[in-house]
Write a protein that holds these residues in place. Structure first.
Motif, PDB file in Angstrom:
ATOM      1  N   GLU A  70      12.272   3.982  -0.290  1.00 50.96           N
ATOM      2  CA  GLU A  70      11.640   4.660   0.836  1.00 50.96           C
ATOM      3  C   GLU A  70      12.410   4.430   2.131  1.00 50.96           C
ATOM      4  OE1 GLU A  70       7.483   3.734   1.088  1.00 50.96           O
ATOM      5  OE2 GLU A  70       7.182   3.967  -1.076  1.00 50.96           O
ATOM      6  N   ASN A 115       5.931   5.529   2.349  1.00 54.71           N
ATOM      7  CA  ASN A 115       4.481   5.388   2.372  1.00 54.71           C
ATOM      8  C   ASN A 115       3.974   4.756   3.652  1.00 54.71           C
ATOM      9  OD1 ASN A 115       2.793   6.026  -0.138  1.00 54.71           O
ATOM     10  ND2 ASN A 115       4.710   5.250  -0.992  1.00 54.71           N
ATOM     11  N   LEU A 121      10.126  -0.025   7.836  1.00 54.52           N
ATOM     12  CA  LEU A 121      10.985  -1.181   8.105  1.00 54.52           C
ATOM     13  C   LEU A 121      12.441  -0.826   7.789  1.00 54.52           C
ATOM     14  CD1 LEU A 121      10.925  -4.298   8.838  1.00 54.52           C
ATOM     15  CD2 LEU A 121      11.159  -4.667   6.377  1.00 54.52           C
ATOM     16  N   TYR A 267       6.193   8.854  -4.797  1.00 56.18           N
ATOM     17  CA  TYR A 267       4.889   8.358  -5.272  1.00 56.18           C
ATOM     18  C   TYR A 267       4.060   7.880  -4.087  1.00 56.18           C
ATOM     19  CZ  TYR A 267       5.610   8.853 -10.243  1.00 56.18           C
ATOM     20  OH  TYR A 267       5.772   9.383 -11.493  1.00 56.18           O
ATOM     21  N   SER A 271       0.809   0.565  -3.060  1.00 54.90           N
ATOM     22  CA  SER A 271       0.801  -0.633  -3.888  1.00 54.90           C
ATOM     23  C   SER A 271       1.446  -0.310  -5.227  1.00 54.90           C
ATOM     24  CB  SER A 271      -0.599  -1.213  -4.031  1.00 54.90           C
ATOM     25  OG  SER A 271      -1.512  -0.222  -4.417  1.00 54.90           O
ATOM     26  N   ARG A 272       0.727   0.271  -6.171  1.00 53.43           N
ATOM     27  CA  ARG A 272       1.358   0.442  -7.470  1.00 53.43           C
ATOM     28  C   ARG A 272       0.781   1.627  -8.224  1.00 53.43           C
ATOM     29  NH1 ARG A 272       3.533  -1.728 -12.144  1.00 53.43           N
ATOM     30  NH2 ARG A 272       1.754  -1.423 -13.477  1.00 53.43           N
ATOM     31  N   ASP A 273       1.629   2.377  -8.826  1.00 49.76           N
ATOM     32  CA  ASP A 273       1.162   3.398  -9.754  1.00 49.76           C
ATOM     33  C   ASP A 273       1.584   2.913 -11.110  1.00 49.76           C
ATOM     34  OD1 ASP A 273      -0.250   5.423  -8.570  1.00 49.76           O
ATOM     35  OD2 ASP A 273       1.542   6.273  -7.653  1.00 49.76           O
ATOM     36  N   ARG A 279       8.366   7.325 -12.609  1.00 55.07           N
ATOM     37  CA  ARG A 279       8.662   6.374 -11.528  1.00 55.07           C
ATOM     38  C   ARG A 279       9.806   5.450 -11.946  1.00 55.07           C
ATOM     39  NH1 ARG A 279       8.053   4.527  -6.032  1.00 55.07           N
ATOM     40  NH2 ARG A 279       8.425   2.299  -6.170  1.00 55.07           N
ATOM     41  N   HIS A 320      11.372  -2.578  -6.256  1.00 58.25           N
ATOM     42  CA  HIS A 320      11.581  -1.195  -6.745  1.00 58.25           C
ATOM     43  C   HIS A 320      13.027  -0.940  -7.187  1.00 58.25           C
ATOM     44  CE1 HIS A 320       8.275  -0.619  -3.477  1.00 58.25           C
ATOM     45  NE2 HIS A 320       7.822  -1.303  -4.510  1.00 58.25           N
ATOM     46  N   TYR A 553      -7.840  -4.563   1.786  1.00 57.42           N
ATOM     47  CA  TYR A 553      -7.471  -5.821   2.440  1.00 57.42           C
ATOM     48  C   TYR A 553      -7.185  -5.639   3.930  1.00 57.42           C
ATOM     49  CZ  TYR A 553      -2.370  -5.076   2.816  1.00 57.42           C
ATOM     50  OH  TYR A 553      -1.118  -4.629   3.174  1.00 57.42           O
ATOM     51  N   LYS A 554      -6.911  -4.411   4.337  1.00 58.96           N
ATOM     52  CA  LYS A 554      -6.670  -4.159   5.763  1.00 58.96           C
ATOM     53  C   LYS A 554      -7.983  -4.022   6.539  1.00 58.96           C
ATOM     54  CE  LYS A 554      -2.222  -1.809   4.851  1.00 58.96           C
ATOM     55  NZ  LYS A 554      -1.187  -2.598   5.532  1.00 58.96           N
ATOM     56  N   GLU A 652      -1.757  -9.684   4.294  1.00 64.52           N
ATOM     57  CA  GLU A 652      -0.778  -8.788   4.925  1.00 64.52           C
ATOM     58  C   GLU A 652       0.527  -9.567   5.044  1.00 64.52           C
ATOM     59  OE1 GLU A 652       0.209  -5.668   5.344  1.00 64.52           O
ATOM     60  OE2 GLU A 652      -1.484  -5.149   6.650  1.00 64.52           O
ATOM     61  N   ALA A 653       1.531  -9.137   4.305  1.00 65.60           N
ATOM     62  CA  ALA A 653       2.773  -9.913   4.286  1.00 65.60           C
ATOM     63  C   ALA A 653       3.273 -10.163   5.709  1.00 65.60           C
ATOM     64  CB  ALA A 653       3.827  -9.183   3.462  1.00 65.60           C
ATOM     65  N   SER A 654       3.365  -9.109   6.494  1.00 62.19           N
ATOM     66  CA  SER A 654       3.806  -9.270   7.873  1.00 62.19           C
ATOM     67  C   SER A 654       3.030  -8.330   8.788  1.00 62.19           C
ATOM     68  CB  SER A 654       5.308  -8.943   7.989  1.00 62.19           C
ATOM     69  OG  SER A 654       5.647  -8.661   9.323  1.00 62.19           O
ATOM     70  N   GLY A 655       3.088  -7.037   8.467  1.00 67.19           N
ATOM     71  CA  GLY A 655       2.636  -6.035   9.406  1.00 67.19           C
ATOM     72  C   GLY A 655       3.790  -5.746  10.354  1.00 67.19           C
ATOM     73  N   THR A 656       3.902  -4.500  10.775  1.00 65.72           N
ATOM     74  CA  THR A 656       4.897  -4.149  11.787  1.00 65.72           C
ATOM     75  C   THR A 656       4.231  -3.321  12.887  1.00 65.72           C
ATOM     76  OG1 THR A 656       5.530  -2.368  10.271  1.00 65.72           O
ATOM     77  CG2 THR A 656       7.001  -4.261  10.411  1.00 65.72           C
TER      78      THR A 656
HETATM   79  C1  26M Z   1       5.188   0.751  -6.269  1.00 68.71           C
HETATM   80  C2  26M Z   1       5.167   1.304  -7.535  1.00 68.71           C
HETATM   81  C3  26M Z   1       4.929   2.651  -7.697  1.00 68.71           C
HETATM   82  C4  26M Z   1       4.718   3.450  -6.588  1.00 68.71           C
HETATM   83  C5  26M Z   1       4.739   2.885  -5.322  1.00 68.71           C
HETATM   84  C6  26M Z   1       4.969   1.535  -5.171  1.00 68.71           C
HETATM   85  C7  26M Z   1       4.980   0.945  -3.818  1.00 68.71           C
HETATM   86  C8  26M Z   1       5.397   1.682  -2.722  1.00 68.71           C
HETATM   87  C9  26M Z   1       5.389   1.134  -1.471  1.00 68.71           C
HETATM   88  C10 26M Z   1       4.591  -0.350  -3.598  1.00 68.71           C
HETATM   89  C11 26M Z   1       4.594  -0.899  -2.343  1.00 68.71           C
HETATM   90  C12 26M Z   1       4.983  -0.151  -1.272  1.00 68.71           C
HETATM   91  O1  26M Z   1       4.989  -0.621  -0.001  1.00 68.71           O
HETATM   92  C13 26M Z   1       4.427  -1.855   0.275  1.00 68.71           C
HETATM   93  C14 26M Z   1       4.479  -2.107   1.745  1.00 68.71           C
HETATM   94  O2  26M Z   1       4.597  -1.193   2.543  1.00 68.71           O
HETATM   95  N1  26M Z   1       4.386  -3.359   2.100  1.00 68.71           N
HETATM   96  C15 26M Z   1       4.386  -3.715   3.501  1.00 68.71           C
HETATM   97  O3  26M Z   1       5.712  -4.045   3.883  1.00 68.71           O
HETATM   98  C16 26M Z   1       5.790  -4.229   5.284  1.00 68.71           C
HETATM   99  C17 26M Z   1       7.253  -4.443   5.628  1.00 68.71           C
HETATM  100  O4  26M Z   1       7.666  -5.695   5.196  1.00 68.71           O
HETATM  101  C18 26M Z   1       4.917  -5.386   5.713  1.00 68.71           C
HETATM  102  O5  26M Z   1       4.949  -5.463   7.116  1.00 68.71           O
HETATM  103  C19 26M Z   1       3.481  -5.186   5.248  1.00 68.71           C
HETATM  104  O6  26M Z   1       2.713  -6.327   5.531  1.00 68.71           O
HETATM  105  C20 26M Z   1       3.457  -4.895   3.759  1.00 68.71           C
HETATM  106  O7  26M Z   1       2.150  -4.579   3.330  1.00 68.71           O
END
Ligand code: 26M
Length: 811
Positions: A70, A115, A121, A267, A271-273, A279, A320, A553-554, A652-656
């Motif tokens: 992405e 997404n 980022l 996609y 999170s996850r598909d 994919r 990914h 979670y948000k 939340e890992a970080s948030g931006t």
């Molecule tokens: C996975 C499998 C199949 C289809 C989609 C995915 C997938 C796509 C995007 C899984 C996760 C995805 O993004 C996760 C994400 O955006 N995480 C965020 O990353 C930011 C940058 O580091 C952090 O600031 C956020 O806290 C974190 O949620």
């Protein structure tokens, strides 16, 4: 900085309209004009792109390649002009021709090739790399359809396809002659004893062609232009000939279309598909195209792989692209006859992996049978990596028989074998990083403690950042001007210098100007709200914004619970608030995420009732702005007084977004989670509203969860939860919100809405009281701006460059 020659620009533009699009200026459509302006700007970009590439090649520099599924760039025209230093000039010239420049800027569609946080980022990182003159390049997929458009019908989210570039974008340059050939499917003739030597035994594969399309990445100051290379999938011509000759025209065409579907859609899950074969094919396709390109660039200047890790760094944006581990091994071993051990050294010294999530359900795993079908040779290599890794583990920990099961890449789950992508990425990389201090600690202590124990030196933190070029200069020109007038323009490439603004925190005139800017940005946002939702909001009210993907979670639901609480105070307790408030939401829910979609419906339910209630609506309004995306974020964030960053601690890992809001002068109300902790550390506790349980309290909270105890001890909470269950907010669709109530009251409240409710509502009332003291609030806002320089992605990229990639600025 560059300048443009107005008459030349004008004549270029006119001839593009005429000879590129076949129209006179009078006939030209808005699309024609927009594309022509971009093409005219491209002239300024491409010379620098060629010059940059020559500089890198002449100096044989080390390059970093950022592989990501992405890249959420957002519109590019305005940012390119700003970074080239010709925004104002171009605006004048275009307006002088009789066109409306601002209108053209707004006309550009968002390339929504991501997404949310992770994709955005990646885009900020590319801007920082180019702005600091570093050789860093992006590799991604040229999806035909980006993230869906969201519209709201009867309070429900509907998704519409985003055919973003409508077959052509002025920013995409198709680079003919540089395609990548990608083998896929087929089978292994004899699976024994082939690893480590040239492998002719992957047979009957089909070929996909990866066609590169480059987007120029213009650095601030215009000296460096890097590239983002996006691949589209095509069925190869050989393949066409072969299958069409078999005579089954329809089947052959079907196959061709199936292949060309690989780069069709992004996609839409953040999170996850689970387990979708397409994919996996996408992930592999990206990795294979990128590795092909990276190796070709290297071999242009080198004739052995001895120097590879000194000239190439590759960063994996989450798991990914983790197949890079296997693909680089395959290319080295099968195509270039490198010995296994040497290939492994090269691979691990080259790769770095960034983790973006701790949530177990978001960790990528794949059933082995899909691997076997799609990439049998890679499966074989992964199994060999795992075999060697396991024998090392058994030797090192002879007394811990559980280690191998906990650490292996391939895991047997009741007979079904799965590939754990995070394990593959960790084993195959020399660096593993989290994206905020707390997150990186949790990666070590909770996510993969065994790996941390084995390789402590691999683990590190790189706190996220965002680019001030887009998130201040572009999004908030009024603020940018104030800052430039006050401290000059050095902050644009050195955001720490915003600290110099602190000296002005006692000057009333300065603070007045700051408040005035916020007000103007709120007025602008209010008119967007009016246009998109028909709701009128008062710019004098607190603009409290919660904008991000919808996720349990948000806790958008916790925000909604507080709104209900305030509403009942006004309606039933006759408590008049100290100040009127507008709660503004934006964000998309994954199309299959039932609870997230229900929260959207719930927010609309609140809006419907509250905004119409004449007793409440002069104090309280609720707004959901549809189709949250980069271009909308650019208008929402500068208009925020308050930024909602209220995830359950540890999730939340970080948030931006939290960083973007703070550097635009919004005050955060947030939990001790992700980068909020570091934001609090920078701005100081008087300038942020922290509430809620901390990460080490959450686990015991969950263990001891007792819904009745919460409900019985807090009448306010009970009243709110009863309202969630009732039909007050859905009079026409009784019962629809029951699942929200159930997940909290009967479902164990995994996200701790009840446990954090009281401290959240308390924080909100403190905040509303403090807001009334306009002078003091302005000081808080100023200190947020002045003290968030740490969160420039330039700082983040410098850390990656020095500590992981070992790349250097070339300017
Ligand atoms: C996975 C499998 C199949 C289809 C989609 C995915 C997938 C796509 C995007 C899984 C996760 C995805 O993004 C996760 C994400 O955006 N995480 C965020 O990353 C930011 C940058 O580091 C952090 O600031 C956020 O806290 C974190 O949620």
């Amino acid at each position: 900085m560059a300048t443009i020659d107005p008459s030349r620009f004008r004549s270029t533009l006119l001839s593009i309209v005429r000879y590129g699009f076949g129209r006179t200026m009078e006939q030209a459509t808005k699309v024609d004009i927009f594309n022509s302006v971009c093409f005219a700007v491209r002239e300024h970009i491409i010379d620098r792109k060629i010059e940059t590439e020559k500089r890198y090649a002449d100096n044989d520099v080390k390059r970093m390649h950022y592989i990501s599924m992405e890249f959420l760039t957002g519109p590019l025209l305005a940012n390119n002009l700003i970074n080239l230093g010709i925004y104002d000039e171009c605006r004048t010239i275009v307006n002088d021709i009789g066109l409306d420049f601002d209108d053209l800027i707004e006309f550009e569609p968002d390339p929504a090739l991501g997404n949310g946080g992770l994709g955005r980022l990646a885009a900020c990182f590319l801007d920082s790399l180019a702005s600091m003159g570093m050789p860093g390049f992006g590799y991604g997929i040229n999806y035909d359809y980006g993230l869906f458009h969201q519209s709201i019908i009867g309070g429900y989210q509907h998704e519409r396809p985003d055919f973003w570039y409508n077959k052509s974008s002025p920013w995409l340059m198709r680079m003919s002659g540089e395609k990548a050939m990608v083998p896929v499917f087929g089978r292994i003739e004899d699976s024994e004893d082939m690893v480590g030597e040239y492998n002719p035994m992957w047979v009957e594969w089909k070929l996909i062609v990866g066609r590169p399309h480059d987007i120029a990445v213009v650095g601030y100051g215009g000296k460096t232009v890097n590239r983002l290379r996006l691949f589209s999938a095509w069925a190869s011509e050989d393949f066409d000939i072969q299958i069409f000759n078999e005579g089954d025209y329809y089947r052959a065409l079907e196959d061709k279309i199936r292949f060309e579907n690989i780069s069709k859609i992004l996609y839409p899950s953040d999170s996850r598909d689970s387990g979708k074969e397409l994919r996996l094919v996408q992930e592999y396709f990206l990795v294979a195209c990128a590795v092909h390109d990276i190796v070709s660039i290297y071999l242009n200047q080198h004739d052995s792989f001895d120097m590879f890790h000194e000239k190439v760094a590759i960063q994996l944006n989450d798991t990914h692209p983790a197949l890079t581990v296997a693909e680089l091994m395959r290319v080295l071993i099968d195509l270039h006859f490198v010995e296994w051990d040497d290939a492994w050294q090269i691979t691990t010294r080259t790769l770095g992996y960034t983790n973006h999530t701790l949530m177990p359900e978001a960790l990528e795993t794949w059933p082995m049978h899909i691997f076997k079908k799609v990439i049998p040779r890679h499966l074989q290599i992964i199994q060999e990596i795992d075999r060697r890794f396991m024998s090392m583990i058994k030797e090192k920990y002879p007394d811990d028989p559980e280690k191998p099961r906990r650490m292996s890449i391939v895991i047997d789950n009741n007979g079904e074998k799965n590939i754990r992508m995070a394990h593959l990425a960790i084993v195959g990389s020399h660096s593993v990083n989290g994206v905020a201090a707390i997150h990186s600690e949790l990666v070590k202590t909770r996510l993969v403690p065994d790996f941390y124990d084995l390789w402590p030196e691999k683990f590190n933190n790189k706190t996220n950042g965002v680019t001030p070029r887009r998130w201040i200069l572009r999004a908030n020109p009024l603020l940018a001007q104030l800052v430039c007038d006050t401290i000059g323009d050095g902050w644009i490439l050195d955001l720490g210098r915003l600290r110099e603004l602190e000296a002005h925190c006692k000057e009333t005139a300065f603070l007045e100007r700051l408040l005035m800017i916020k007000r103007k940005n709120k007025v602008r946002l209010a008119s967007i709200i009016k246009e998109t939702t028909y709701i009128e909001v008062d710019p004098e009210s607190i603009f409290d914004i919660h904008a991000k993907r919808l996720h349990e979670y948000k806790r958008q639901l916790l925000n909604a619970m507080n709104i209900i609480h305030i509403y009942f105070q006004i309606r039933d307790d006759n408590i008049i608030p100290s100040v009127p408030r507008t709660f503004i939401f934006g964000g998309k829910a994954a199309p299959g995420y039932f609870m997230a979609k229900l929260v959207i419906r719930f927010i609309h339910g609140l809006a419907e009732i509250i905004n119409k209630d004449s007793k409440a609506n002069e104090w309280l309004k609720v707004v959901f702005i549809p189709d949250y995306r980069v271009s909308l974020a650019e208008k929402m964030i500068p208009g925020a007084d308050v930024s909602e960053q209220i995830s359950t601690a540890g999730m939340e890992a970080s948030g931006t977004g939290n960083m973007k809001f703070a550097m635009n002068g919004a005050i955060t109300i947030g939990t001790l989670d992700g980068a909020n902790i570091e934001i609090a550390g920078e701005v100081g506790e008087e300038n942020i509203y922290i509430f809620g349980h901390k990460v080490d309290e959450i686990e015991s909270l969950r263990r001891e969860h007792d819904a009745d105890r919460f409900l019985n001890s807090s009448p306010a909470l009970k009243r709110v939860m009863d309202a969630v269950r009732s039909d007050i907010f859905c009079p026409d669709e009784p019962g629809i919100f029951k699942p929200l109530y159930d997940s909290i009251v009967h479902g164990g409240d995994y996200y701790c809405h009840m446990a954090d409710f009281q401290s959240y509502t308390d924080a909100h009332s403190r905040l509303a009281n403090d807001y009334m003291d306009r002078h003091n609030w302005a000081v808080k806002s100023l200190l947020n701006i002045a003290r968030t320089g740490k969160f420039s992605s330039d700082r983040t990229i410098k850390e990656y460059a020095e500590e992981i990639w070992k790349i250097k600025s070339q300017i």
